[in-house]
Design a protein around this motif. Sequence first.
Motif, mmCIF file in Angstrom:
data_model
loop_
_atom_site.group_PDB
_atom_site.id
_atom_site.type_symbol
_atom_site.label_atom_id
_atom_site.label_comp_id
_atom_site.label_asym_id
_atom_site.label_seq_id
_atom_site.Cartn_x
_atom_site.Cartn_y
_atom_site.Cartn_z
ATOM 1 N N VAL D 374 -28.541 16.850 9.766
ATOM 2 C CA VAL D 374 -29.664 17.137 10.651
ATOM 3 C C VAL D 374 -30.970 16.586 10.088
ATOM 4 O O VAL D 374 -31.617 15.758 10.723
ATOM 5 C CB VAL D 374 -29.749 18.643 10.941
ATOM 6 N N PRO D 375 -31.378 16.993 8.877
ATOM 7 C CA PRO D 375 -32.639 16.419 8.391
ATOM 8 C C PRO D 375 -32.556 14.920 8.103
ATOM 9 O O PRO D 375 -33.544 14.205 8.312
ATOM 10 C CB PRO D 375 -32.919 17.200 7.105
ATOM 11 N N ALA D 376 -31.403 14.453 7.650
ATOM 12 C CA ALA D 376 -31.323 13.031 7.303
ATOM 13 C C ALA D 376 -31.475 12.174 8.545
ATOM 14 O O ALA D 376 -32.246 11.213 8.564
ATOM 15 C CB ALA D 376 -30.006 12.731 6.609
ATOM 16 N N LEU D 377 -30.779 12.541 9.594
ATOM 17 C CA LEU D 377 -30.903 11.770 10.831
ATOM 18 C C LEU D 377 -32.294 11.924 11.414
ATOM 19 O O LEU D 377 -32.851 10.992 11.995
ATOM 20 C CB LEU D 377 -29.847 12.212 11.838
ATOM 21 N N SER D 378 -32.836 13.095 11.229
ATOM 22 C CA SER D 378 -34.182 13.306 11.735
ATOM 23 C C SER D 378 -35.162 12.392 11.004
ATOM 24 O O SER D 378 -36.009 11.741 11.615
ATOM 25 C CB SER D 378 -34.571 14.762 11.542
ATOM 26 N N LEU D 379 -35.001 12.327 9.692
ATOM 27 C CA LEU D 379 -35.879 11.464 8.917
ATOM 28 C C LEU D 379 -35.740 10.012 9.357
ATOM 29 O O LEU D 379 -36.711 9.265 9.445
ATOM 30 C CB LEU D 379 -35.543 11.585 7.435
ATOM 31 N N ALA D 380 -34.489 9.631 9.630
ATOM 32 C CA ALA D 380 -34.254 8.254 10.024
ATOM 33 C C ALA D 380 -34.708 7.985 11.452
ATOM 34 O O ALA D 380 -34.659 6.855 11.908
ATOM 35 C CB ALA D 380 -32.775 7.920 9.881
ATOM 36 N N GLY D 381 -35.120 9.026 12.136
ATOM 37 C CA GLY D 381 -35.668 8.832 13.473
ATOM 38 C C GLY D 381 -34.631 8.747 14.564
ATOM 39 O O GLY D 381 -34.824 8.052 15.558
ATOM 40 N N ILE D 382 -33.513 9.445 14.367
ATOM 41 C CA ILE D 382 -32.478 9.435 15.394
ATOM 42 C C ILE D 382 -32.796 10.528 16.413
ATOM 43 O O ILE D 382 -33.004 11.667 16.045
ATOM 44 C CB ILE D 382 -31.103 9.728 14.762
ATOM 45 N N PRO D 384 -32.086 13.269 19.382
ATOM 46 C CA PRO D 384 -33.345 13.875 19.806
ATOM 47 C C PRO D 384 -33.948 14.743 18.727
ATOM 48 O O PRO D 384 -34.564 15.753 19.034
ATOM 49 C CB PRO D 384 -32.897 14.724 20.989
ATOM 50 N N LEU D 385 -33.786 14.376 17.478
ATOM 51 C CA LEU D 385 -34.346 15.192 16.407
ATOM 52 C C LEU D 385 -35.831 14.890 16.240
ATOM 53 O O LEU D 385 -36.351 13.925 16.802
ATOM 54 C CB LEU D 385 -33.577 14.926 15.118
ATOM 55 N N SER D 386 -36.462 15.707 15.435
ATOM 56 C CA SER D 386 -37.929 15.669 15.383
ATOM 57 C C SER D 386 -38.469 14.306 14.932
ATOM 58 O O SER D 386 -39.504 13.866 15.407
ATOM 59 C CB SER D 386 -38.429 16.753 14.452
ATOM 60 N N GLY D 387 -37.754 13.670 13.999
ATOM 61 C CA GLY D 387 -38.274 12.418 13.464
ATOM 62 C C GLY D 387 -38.430 11.351 14.525
ATOM 63 O O GLY D 387 -39.345 10.533 14.471
ATOM 64 N N PHE D 388 -37.547 11.368 15.486
ATOM 65 C CA PHE D 388 -37.633 10.373 16.546
ATOM 66 C C PHE D 388 -38.943 10.496 17.299
ATOM 67 O O PHE D 388 -39.637 9.500 17.547
ATOM 68 C CB PHE D 388 -36.460 10.535 17.507
ATOM 69 N N GLY D 414 -38.436 1.797 10.048
ATOM 70 C CA GLY D 414 -37.439 2.750 10.543
ATOM 71 C C GLY D 414 -36.020 2.283 10.258
ATOM 72 O O GLY D 414 -35.162 3.071 9.863
ATOM 73 N N VAL D 415 -35.773 0.989 10.420
ATOM 74 C CA VAL D 415 -34.432 0.470 10.141
ATOM 75 C C VAL D 415 -34.076 0.681 8.675
ATOM 76 O O VAL D 415 -32.976 1.124 8.336
ATOM 77 C CB VAL D 415 -34.347 -1.029 10.492
ATOM 78 N N PHE D 416 -35.039 0.394 7.800
ATOM 79 C CA PHE D 416 -34.751 0.557 6.374
ATOM 80 C C PHE D 416 -34.551 2.023 6.005
ATOM 81 O O PHE D 416 -33.745 2.352 5.141
ATOM 82 C CB PHE D 416 -35.874 -0.072 5.536
ATOM 83 N N THR D 417 -35.303 2.875 6.676
ATOM 84 C CA THR D 417 -35.090 4.302 6.449
ATOM 85 C C THR D 417 -33.660 4.668 6.797
ATOM 86 O O THR D 417 -32.977 5.398 6.061
ATOM 87 C CB THR D 417 -36.054 5.122 7.324
ATOM 88 N N LEU E 130 -35.904 9.372 27.766
ATOM 89 C CA LEU E 130 -34.651 10.123 27.837
ATOM 90 C C LEU E 130 -33.474 9.155 27.752
ATOM 91 O O LEU E 130 -32.507 9.373 27.026
ATOM 92 C CB LEU E 130 -34.617 10.875 29.162
ATOM 93 N N LEU E 131 -33.595 8.087 28.491
ATOM 94 C CA LEU E 131 -32.551 7.063 28.460
ATOM 95 C C LEU E 131 -32.354 6.560 27.047
ATOM 96 O O LEU E 131 -31.235 6.436 26.557
ATOM 97 C CB LEU E 131 -32.986 5.920 29.380
ATOM 98 N N PHE E 132 -33.459 6.337 26.358
ATOM 99 C CA PHE E 132 -33.349 5.819 24.999
ATOM 100 C C PHE E 132 -32.696 6.837 24.069
ATOM 101 O O PHE E 132 -31.918 6.482 23.183
ATOM 102 C CB PHE E 132 -34.727 5.438 24.470
ATOM 103 N N ILE E 133 -33.031 8.098 24.269
ATOM 104 C CA ILE E 133 -32.431 9.131 23.418
ATOM 105 C C ILE E 133 -30.914 9.092 23.536
ATOM 106 O O ILE E 133 -30.188 9.095 22.536
ATOM 107 C CB ILE E 133 -32.987 10.513 23.817
ATOM 108 N N PHE E 134 -30.426 9.017 24.763
ATOM 109 C CA PHE E 134 -28.975 8.982 24.943
ATOM 110 C C PHE E 134 -28.398 7.689 24.377
ATOM 111 O O PHE E 134 -27.308 7.678 23.810
ATOM 112 C CB PHE E 134 -28.619 9.138 26.418
#
Lengths: 146, 115, 97, 499, 779
Positions: D374-382, D384-388, D414-417, E130-134
């Motif tokens: 959860v935090p790792a993906l969030s940090l990487a900006g994935i 719908p987590l907060s980092g995104f 972001g890619v490098f993260t 939203l589209l991008f999130i998915f």
Amino acid sequence: MNSYLIRMTVPWLCPFLLVMSIWILLRGHNAPGGGFIGGLVAAAAIAFWCFARGVEDAKRWMRVSPLHLMIAGVSTALISGLMPMFAGKPMLTALWHKVEVPLLGKLPLGTPILFDIGVFFAVVGVTTSILFSLEEFELWNRSGPS
Amino acid sequence: MEPFWAVVVGIMFGAGIYLMLRRNLSKLILGLILISNAANMLIMTSAGLTRDAPPMIAAGKETLTGTYADPLPQALVLTAIVIGFGVLAYFLTLLQGAYKSNKSENLDRLGGGAS
Amino acid sequence: MTTIIESEPWLATVALISTIIILVSMGMTVVHLLRGPGLSDRVAALDLTALLLLGAIVLYSLKTGNPMFLDVALVLALLGFLSTIGFARYLEERNKP
Amino acid sequence: MNLLVLPVMIPLITALLLLFCQKNRRLAQIVSTIGAFSLPAVGLLILSRVHEEGIQVIHMGSWQAPFGITLVADYLSALMLSVCGLVGAAVAVFALKEDMNLSREGVFFPLLHALLMGVNGSFLAGDMFNLYVWFEVMLISSFVLLSLGKTNAQLLASIKYVALNLVSSAIFLTGLGLLYGKTGTLNMADLAVQLQNTESTVLLTSTALFFLVAFSIKAACFPFFFWLPPAYPAAPAPIAAIFSGLLTKVGVYALFRTFTLIFNQDTAIFQPILYWMAILTMVTGVLGAVAQMDIKKILSYHIISQIGYMIIGLALATKLALAGAIFYLVHHIVVKTNLFLLAGAIEKSGGTNDLKKLGGYYKGYPLLAVMFLVPALSLAGIPPLSGFFSKLFLIRASLENGDMFMAFMALAVGVFTLISMTKIWMEAFWKKGVGENERRPAKIKRLDLTVTMPIAVLAVVTVVIGFSAGHVFHFAELAAEQLIAPQMYIDAVMGGNAR
Amino acid sequence: MALPLIVVVGLLLSCLAPTLGRLLGQKVAPLLALFPAAVCLWLCATVLPNLDTPLLFEAPWIPSLNMSYAFHLDGLSALFMLFISAIGTFIFMYAGGYLGNHPQLGRLFAFLLLFFSAMLGLVIADDLILLFIFWELTSISSFFLIGFKHESEEARRSALQALLVTGAGGLALLAGLILLGDIGGTYRVSELLLRGDTFIRHPLSDAALLLILAGAFTKSAQFPFHFWLPGAMVAPTPISAFLHSATMVKAGIFLLARLHPLLSDHLWWTPLVAGAGAITMTYGALRSPWERDLKTILAYATVSVLGMLTMLLGLGVDKAIPAFVAVILAHAFYKASLFMVAGILDHQCGTRNIDELRGLRSALPITSVAAGLAAVSMMGIPPLFGFIAKEKLIEAALKAEWYGMLMIAAVFVSAACLTVSAWQVGFRPFRGTPKPTPKQAKEGGPLLWAGPLFFAILPVPLGLLVSFWSGPFFSAAVGAIQGQNLEMTVKLWYGFNLALLMSFLILGAGVGLTLKRDKITAYLKRTVYAKWPAAFHGAAVFQFGLKQAFALANAQTRILFQDALRHNLTFIMVVFLGLGFTILKITNVAWPFNPVPLDNPPLFELMIGLVIVAAIAAAIRAQSMVVAAACLGVVGFAVSCFFMIHGAIDLAITQLVIETLTVLLFVLVVHRFPDFNTKESELRRRFDALLAAASGAFMTLLIWKADLIQLQDPISGYFAENSMTKGYGQNVVNVILVDFRALDTLGEIVVLLIAALGVYSLTRQKLKKAKKATEGGAA
């Protein structure tokens, strides 16, 4: 220290210095001085003792642990700051009370004075604590294996 | 007199930085002490210097009158000096410990291994 | 407010002479401090510096007529001694085998 | 009114109480936990008060604004207080089982609370010198915390950390002296008023530089970040966690506060400086992270990189950019602390943070894997987590400014993260276990509830921030509005008695 | 309401899946397959009959940024949703059969469900963000699914490769979408599609188009980003079948189709999209038939079809869009079926190498039927639906204006090659005399063969009955892509025409190639594959780039993050001074300074200043620590005098005491340090001296000028007035400390307290450790 002269002078000098430090503390609101300077002078007195007669002796002479002294000092200052909160005023608001002192006449006594006393003890405690810690470490350094 | 003191403070800063850039731990501390002294003097100087007029209200008076040295920078510097002392005492202890464990005061050898 | 120096002219002369003496001593002490040769010389010089400074402060207090500077002198007197003891301890330990 | 005092005084009282009951471990733990948990509560209370009544102000000692010391809470402060309180509480729980190892003198918890006091004080300070004092409280606590423990590496790292931070303090102090010399006041609102009215900004700009540098050192911006990479990995887990969450953020907060409130005239000079600082911080930090093979080191370099993102907000200085940066700040505090806690948890169960020696956690300890993801993906900006969302807002802000370059850099970083986060994942979790763990992955040492609980809670918070990004962003926007229009702040503090 | 509900339920189920998997084992598969089945049935029952009225849902999200939870189900969405959920249903069951009681089955389903819901969300999202999130969710779940066999390094590497390629593309897409939203002034897709004119004219439209295409091409494995797709085949077959052939890779295609009305008028659309599509199609088709691994053959075939779809979208002719819809449907069904067949072969025989698979018809009768039918559909033989798709494709290619002949040639070559691929997968393993395989081949359970059989048979009625069902369906889908309402039907038989002729020609060519396949393979191995330039291996280029990035990172870290503190400090100071002098230059500080009158011969002050300077000089030149400390003491005393004569008596006293204590502590600590004078190079010393001089000059300058600026009277006036009346103290400094600014003082003693605690704990720590060491040594 090996000097007999110094070892014998210190027990006379230091109490005098302590008294002086308290005097500096109390007059601090109206003349140069105050908690910081008073505390530092008192700490210097204890440093004298420590240098002249060793840490252990100084600790014995102090009776109170410097750690306790500084915690008590900060707590005092904090309490003096919190008191006005119970009177519904912002923290650290000065509360003054004129007190009749027998010889000196009417004197204003207030939480800032208490605060200054807290500062005094904190400074004494902190300085001596640092000094003692480093001295002990140094002693061990000197005697112990490198 | 402020320009004169400006020069002195400048020299103190410069010397402090020069000392900090040496390899020795002890010179690092010397430099730090010099710089904090210089900063304290700077506060006073920059706020304006007034000679021989301590901000003490004379007995029986209500307010300070005439020229007087600005008391606020003094209070600030006092706080800064005391804080600086606490931090420095701790730093010294730290250095003692580091030296004790590493037997070297060469700063280049005390890296911490960042990379 | 007139200072004591202004009311007593002879005192001014004394103060001037003292100032010169202190200045000269100060210069010599600083040289001593820097040149050494021994460590004990330097510590003694430091102690002396503090004492001379003390004198200078007293003179300054006299000149300005402000007794508050004497507070500084008082503390300096105390501390000069303290620092001398502090250095002396170090010397003592150093001279030990 | 005295509510604003609590975030500072509760930690102080807790710390003192803890020093009193040093001998009684059990009692100390209870006191510390209560103290730590009351902080987020107070933070939220202040936030709600700010929401209802506007900016909160207390004049300490009843001395009116420019003369006494003022504590001020606007949205930004209140948000920071709440999040930092939360993080502090999580770390306080995480460290429950470990404080004995950290210091046998029982000073760990008092120091932790002192640190929180300094941090909270910095968020509330409405007076420049007061800010300095809080900084020092925070710094000295962090100095001591950093060297708690036993390793030599810690001592060495501390030297660099302390030395550079002392330099920063000296620069700060110098700047303060110059500023006071010119304006004759220390109150931030009053300073803002004075500097708004002045035409002679010539030398004020150079004074502002001192604050920029001092705060940038604290915030670990390019090129002032050298203290960070050695310091954090050397510290024990809970300490590294609380550092990562709070210390640099205080620097960022201070930059935000001073450069939106006080030094907001010289945008022509400081905007490009901040702009390049942001970009270089992002890039150098993330490249540093990519080069590492140790979890804590990777995370440490990432802090730098992400500080860069936050500075973007300040560099662009539009409402959206600032709001995005504030959102980023909130997100990052939670996530980064959590990741460091996780690094600590991995270290506890695996004995090391070296990726070459780790492995098998996905198979052997799936719970930890989920909590790491959860935090790792969030940090990487994935999403719908907060980092995104934090990245989204900043990128939108830069694109709206027509700034393709900034957007590109933010995306590339972001890619490098992502690369370095997946590196941790693949090495520590996916790879086969090393040594003993290879044969019996299920035997990986389980962790105590006090360790996993804070991690889980922070992970849930991350998810919640992500899913309710709209609400959090709303608050970030309100905060940004207040930053953009400093008059609100000034009015609240000066209360109409501007000189 | 139904639209977000589907996604949410999917996500919830995904969270539950690991637990369910642990509890139920293999049975979890049919249970969870109920979800996509329900979606599929709901779609068929309620949505398909009413396609002309799109379903809508909207809820506020971040109003100030124009973001909302908007969903929208139209013909295009329905098309995608239909085959996603249909394939999903059977893949879920198939995964249960394929993996059996694998311990991580639950996790597999968690990610599968996550992917499934994200994919559904993607096709019905009506908000760009939203589209991008998915979109990103499908990438990330694909990462976990490719890395399912996470202990093998190849799986990890392929997973990372796929994630980075699609992730980087995704970030480009994000930028593109934001640009799109900003250009169009709305983030709602359905509103945006109506604003094609504003888009084309906007100066940023080129950038937006390129960024969006970057995202779509990476996701849909278009040349030159195709290389991650064959790599992704390391995943278990159900995953490859579902994600990497039938659904996820079509996300990019979906995006292009979705934004078709907006983007297709752009000048660069046709060359870029049709060009990339044609190249990808040809490349994939040329690679596919000669591979030995069943899944690799299918992977390249998929790449080829994805190129075909992209090309169709890019062509910009009327016939292309119906062809697109037909191809996408046909491909989804036959490719899913063939993939599952490949999986069955792998699972039941233990190998996927087509050279080892022979004569399995008797061992795997049901599978062979399914494989054969699917292959026939892939070859495009009437009356299967594949035939219709191929015919439409040819029609569109014949109409292409843009490099018409080239397009036709590309289609011809690709389709012919794909025929060979279909043969290799669908017929070859089942024909001839049986050969022993690593595992004794026998038919698996219905969970395994139900899916392939269903999808193999489905094209038959679809093809035969096409004119009955295709009307509303094709109208809605094609209408949505073209951004207009239209009516159309598709028929099986259009009579003898050019397209039909072409179709048969292609089939003939395919048969020819099939007969010669072994010779061609051998030839290719000898020539092209042996000398294939490295740059053509996308994966190699990618890995090279990654390695370079790591090298760059290492170099940067080594150079920038020096260990030595003084290098750091030097860097900081250089930057600081650089900025400082630049600012002074920009702001034009007036030179020279105003001369300042020296009032009242300041003898004492001058002396103090000189003492300070002399002592500093001595400290710098000092050879021993004690001398330096003594000099420091002198500086401290002099500074104290400075404070004293400037009216700061409290300060002077404090400074005296503190300085003395500092020097004493300094001596106490430092006197053990040896080698006070470490050698330094002359150059370094000069540089440092220069730096020091510069910083000193900078500070001097600032203070000097600061003296000239005084914006207002300092606030100290208030203290002077009120310290006696309200603070009851004559010593203003002390009143400030304990009353006006007591909070500072409180903070200050806290600093002291902590410092003392730190010193205490640090020394105690060391002492204890040492004690323990000596005790340990004694014992």
